[in-house]
Scaffold this motif. Sequence first.
Motif, PDB file in Angstrom:
ATOM      1  N   PHE A  11       0.752  -1.069   0.009  1.00 22.99           N
ATOM      2  CA  PHE A  11      -0.035  -0.104  -0.013  1.00 22.99           C
ATOM      3  C   PHE A  11       0.948   1.317   0.286  1.00 22.99           C
ATOM      4  N   LEU A  18       3.657   0.569   2.654  1.00 28.77           N
ATOM      5  CA  LEU A  18       3.496  -0.502   3.680  1.00 28.77           C
ATOM      6  C   LEU A  18       3.251  -1.794   3.026  1.00 28.77           C
ATOM      7  N   ALA A  20       1.649  -5.061   3.127  1.00 27.34           N
ATOM      8  CA  ALA A  20       0.778  -5.948   3.891  1.00 27.34           C
ATOM      9  C   ALA A  20       1.116  -7.225   3.900  1.00 27.34           C
ATOM     10  N   SER A  40      -3.549  -9.056  14.598  1.00 26.72           N
ATOM     11  CA  SER A  40      -3.936  -8.074  13.821  1.00 26.72           C
ATOM     12  C   SER A  40      -3.021  -7.278  13.166  1.00 26.72           C
ATOM     13  N   GLY A  41      -3.304  -7.111  11.896  1.00 28.05           N
ATOM     14  CA  GLY A  41      -2.389  -6.303  10.970  1.00 28.05           C
ATOM     15  C   GLY A  41      -1.400  -7.106  10.412  1.00 28.05           C
ATOM     16  N   ALA A  42      -1.487  -8.386  10.485  1.00 31.23           N
ATOM     17  CA  ALA A  42      -0.587  -9.331   9.926  1.00 31.23           C
ATOM     18  C   ALA A  42      -0.578  -9.454   8.341  1.00 31.23           C
ATOM     19  N   GLY A  43      -1.813  -9.109   7.935  1.00 28.14           N
ATOM     20  CA  GLY A  43      -2.004  -9.109   6.334  1.00 28.14           C
ATOM     21  C   GLY A  43      -2.953 -10.188   6.079  1.00 28.14           C
ATOM     22  N   LYS A  44      -3.728 -10.713   6.890  1.00 28.74           N
ATOM     23  CA  LYS A  44      -4.629 -11.674   6.591  1.00 28.74           C
ATOM     24  C   LYS A  44      -5.768 -11.582   5.566  1.00 28.74           C
ATOM     25  N   SER A  45      -6.381 -10.433   6.251  1.00 21.81           N
ATOM     26  CA  SER A  45      -7.187  -9.834   5.460  1.00 21.81           C
ATOM     27  C   SER A  45      -7.106  -9.381   3.756  1.00 21.81           C
ATOM     28  N   THR A  46      -5.958  -8.784   3.843  1.00 17.04           N
ATOM     29  CA  THR A  46      -5.430  -8.423   2.498  1.00 17.04           C
ATOM     30  C   THR A  46      -5.090  -9.407   1.706  1.00 17.04           C
TER      31      THR A  46
HETATM   32  N1  LIG Z   1      -6.593  -0.119   1.822  1.00 18.52           N
HETATM   33  C1  LIG Z   1      -5.538  -0.155   2.623  1.00 18.52           C
HETATM   34  N2  LIG Z   1      -4.730   0.954   2.647  1.00 18.52           N
HETATM   35  C2  LIG Z   1      -3.674   1.362   3.261  1.00 18.52           C
HETATM   36  N3  LIG Z   1      -2.958   0.190   4.196  1.00 18.52           N
HETATM   37  C3  LIG Z   1      -3.886  -0.846   4.346  1.00 18.52           C
HETATM   38  C4  LIG Z   1      -5.149  -1.101   3.749  1.00 18.52           C
HETATM   39  N4  LIG Z   1      -5.741  -2.151   3.756  1.00 18.52           N
HETATM   40  C5  LIG Z   1      -4.860  -2.817   5.031  1.00 18.52           C
HETATM   41  N5  LIG Z   1      -3.940  -1.704   5.146  1.00 18.52           N
HETATM   42  C6  LIG Z   1      -2.682  -2.114   5.844  1.00 18.52           C
HETATM   43  O1  LIG Z   1      -2.124  -3.275   5.850  1.00 18.52           O
HETATM   44  C7  LIG Z   1      -1.765  -4.162   6.905  1.00 18.52           C
HETATM   45  C8  LIG Z   1      -2.456  -5.377   7.052  1.00 18.52           C
HETATM   46  O2  LIG Z   1      -3.810  -5.341   6.996  1.00 18.52           O
HETATM   47  P1  LIG Z   1      -5.078  -6.435   7.077  1.00 18.52           P
HETATM   48  O3  LIG Z   1      -6.284  -5.911   7.413  1.00 18.52           O
HETATM   49  O4  LIG Z   1      -4.687  -7.251   5.922  1.00 18.52           O
HETATM   50  O5  LIG Z   1      -4.692  -7.038   8.590  1.00 18.52           O
HETATM   51  P2  LIG Z   1      -5.284  -8.210   9.184  1.00 18.52           P
HETATM   52  O6  LIG Z   1      -4.240  -9.472   9.476  1.00 18.52           O
HETATM   53  O7  LIG Z   1      -6.666  -8.647   8.548  1.00 18.52           O
HETATM   54  O8  LIG Z   1      -5.580  -7.646  10.632  1.00 18.52           O
HETATM   55  P3  LIG Z   1      -7.037  -7.936  11.501  1.00 18.52           P
HETATM   56  O9  LIG Z   1      -6.994  -9.067  12.229  1.00 18.52           O
HETATM   57  O10 LIG Z   1      -7.031  -6.526  12.424  1.00 18.52           O
HETATM   58  O11 LIG Z   1      -8.078  -7.745  10.731  1.00 18.52           O
HETATM   59  C9  LIG Z   1      -2.030  -3.213   8.104  1.00 18.52           C
HETATM   60  O12 LIG Z   1      -1.007  -2.540   8.649  1.00 18.52           O
HETATM   61  C10 LIG Z   1      -3.231  -2.395   7.447  1.00 18.52           C
HETATM   62  O13 LIG Z   1      -2.967  -1.151   8.254  1.00 18.52           O
END
Ligand SMILES: Nc1ncnc2c1ncn2[C@@H]1O[C@H](COP(=O)(O)OP(=O)(O)OP(=O)(O)O)[C@@H](O)[C@H]1O
Lengths: 341, 224
Positions: A11, A18, A20, A40-46
């Motif tokens: 990102f 960043l 992700a 949280s923030g590991a990048g799973k959702s991404t």
């Molecule tokens: N659209 C975006 N623009 C900028 N940064 C993003 C975007 N989406 C996610 N991030 C960043 O990417 C990183 C990973 O985010 P992600 O949502 O994949 O984490 P996660 O593992 O799903 O966390 P959670 O358990 O909190 O849902 C985070 O640091 C987040 O701030």
Amino acid sequence: MISIKNVSKIFPSKQKDLTAVNHVNLDIQDGEIFGVIGYSGAGKSTLIRMLNGLELPTEGTVTVAGREISKIKGSELRKARQEISMIFQHFNLLWSRTVSDNIAFPLEIAGVSGPQRKQRVAELIKLVGLEGRENAYPSQLSGGQKQRVGIARALANNPKVLLCDEATSALDPQTTDSILDLLVDINKRLGLTIVLITHEMHVIRKICHRVAVMESGKIVELGSVLDVFKNPQQPITKRFVKQVTEPEETNETVEHLLSRYHSGQVVQLTFIGESAELPLITNLIRNHDVTANILQGKISQTRSGSYGTLFIHLDGAEEEVNKAIDYIRSQQVGVEVVSNG
Amino acid sequence: MDNSGKWLENVDWLVMWEATKQTLYMTAISVVATFILGTLLGMLLFLTSKGNLWENKPINTVISAVVNIFRSIPFIILIVLLIPFTTFLVGSMIGETAALPALIIGAAPFYARLVEIGLREIDKGVIEAARSMGATTGTIIWKVLLPESLPALISGITVTGIAIVGYTAMAGAIGAGGLGNLAYNLGFQRNQNDVTFVATVIILIIVFVIQFIGDFITSKIDKR
Ligand SMILES: Nc1ncnc2c1ncn2[C@@H]1O[C@H](COP(=O)(O)OP(=O)(O)OP(=O)(O)O)[C@@H](O)[C@H]1O
Ligand SMILES: [Mg+2]
């Protein structure tokens, strides 16, 4: 079914880009329930959002059900998405539509005709156990019921893959279990491939075949759930495993126990797979001249076997105690002497 | 002075009824047109804003600027500014139809902002869910954005409709007909206070009815 090759997602931002997701490689088999765990923030959702093209990888390729999701666009991508459904932590139902109409929505998108839609919705309502709630609005449902609507909606167009982004994180433990049971049922009955992400090891333990542990955008550990439980490599994995195998108060309790016993030994046993089902303690006291006190224990069930820890106190002549410990070792049970009594 | 005689003696009910009809006509047409135009503009504002389906900074900036400008011009000045446009469109500056362009151009940008706010309140997750099902942008607009923001759209048009009733009175004062025109010409110019009074009561009734209908519909459709 799913192949992720060298995928990164960056990102861009004004100060510092960043990363992700960082060079992830992953293959998920047809019919598998695959878990991704991480904080949280590991990048799973991404990562999971790249599987249906909600997010495009900066680098690498994502292939799902024979389609290269990271490349296709427009109507081809929309068609592909009908085969890759998704459920969400906060359910994301349309509040303006009833249960039935929410479930009918993806059918409308796919252009299914009215009468067929009605029939399919009725089937789905039954599948997820929401009979009688067809005309309720989401605001009138409990969290578990909302997620059932989410699941029914996701299954409407007979997808090949179901993506679950923290699908149970907003639910209480009982409801979580019932939703997980439903997912397993669907997986067995429909042969659906399920990818789920979570930060709860309990969820992985209960339904996944394989698990990947994610930290700072990377997959740091990958394997069958039992193997990972048996033999966690990374510190982060060990912490996750502890979530389900050790009661939280273990450390304090053990200290307390140690101060109570002045002879014999306190040992921690680790059971894996079939060994958890052996009549170990019975054999132990039958064949050795020791007494065994069970102090504390916890056994967790994974999809491919059990895993657990047990604290026992062995007392008797020193030689006998040592023999007893050797016997336990020979039974493929992990033994760790916590301390001399 | 006609002011000394009986209570309401200056009120010609037939004229009053004509004026009421003119006010209702101006209000109804303007509300409908504002609803369509404002929804369109508000939708564009929303879709082109950051992180949305048609994210487009230049277009968003332009629409936003136009909306803000027209929203800030005092209505009475807007009417004057629009004289050339109105005479070109309607052919004259007199009569209730002549008030319509100014009413609509005055109200639509205001309503567009309310629409935008309403759309922003929709949970992003719901839009994402629709995308994940393979919905086209058209489907998302018609089946997600509009239905999910409908209570906000209705309560917004209620507020805007009430403002429009006020605008019609102002437009009436400079020749557009309706209750405002009556109140100004007879009530003010000729000091027939009873005419002003009756016109005011009728306007109040119109406002209350609009508010009542708006609240009723909003509460009926809001299933949140
Ligand atoms: N659209 C975006 N623009 C900028 N940064 C993003 C975007 N989406 C996610 N991030 C960043 O990417 C990183 C990973 O985010 P992600 O949502 O994949 O984490 P996660 O593992 O799903 O966390 P959670 O358990 O909190 O849902 C985070 O640091 C987040 O701030
Ligand atoms: Mg997440």
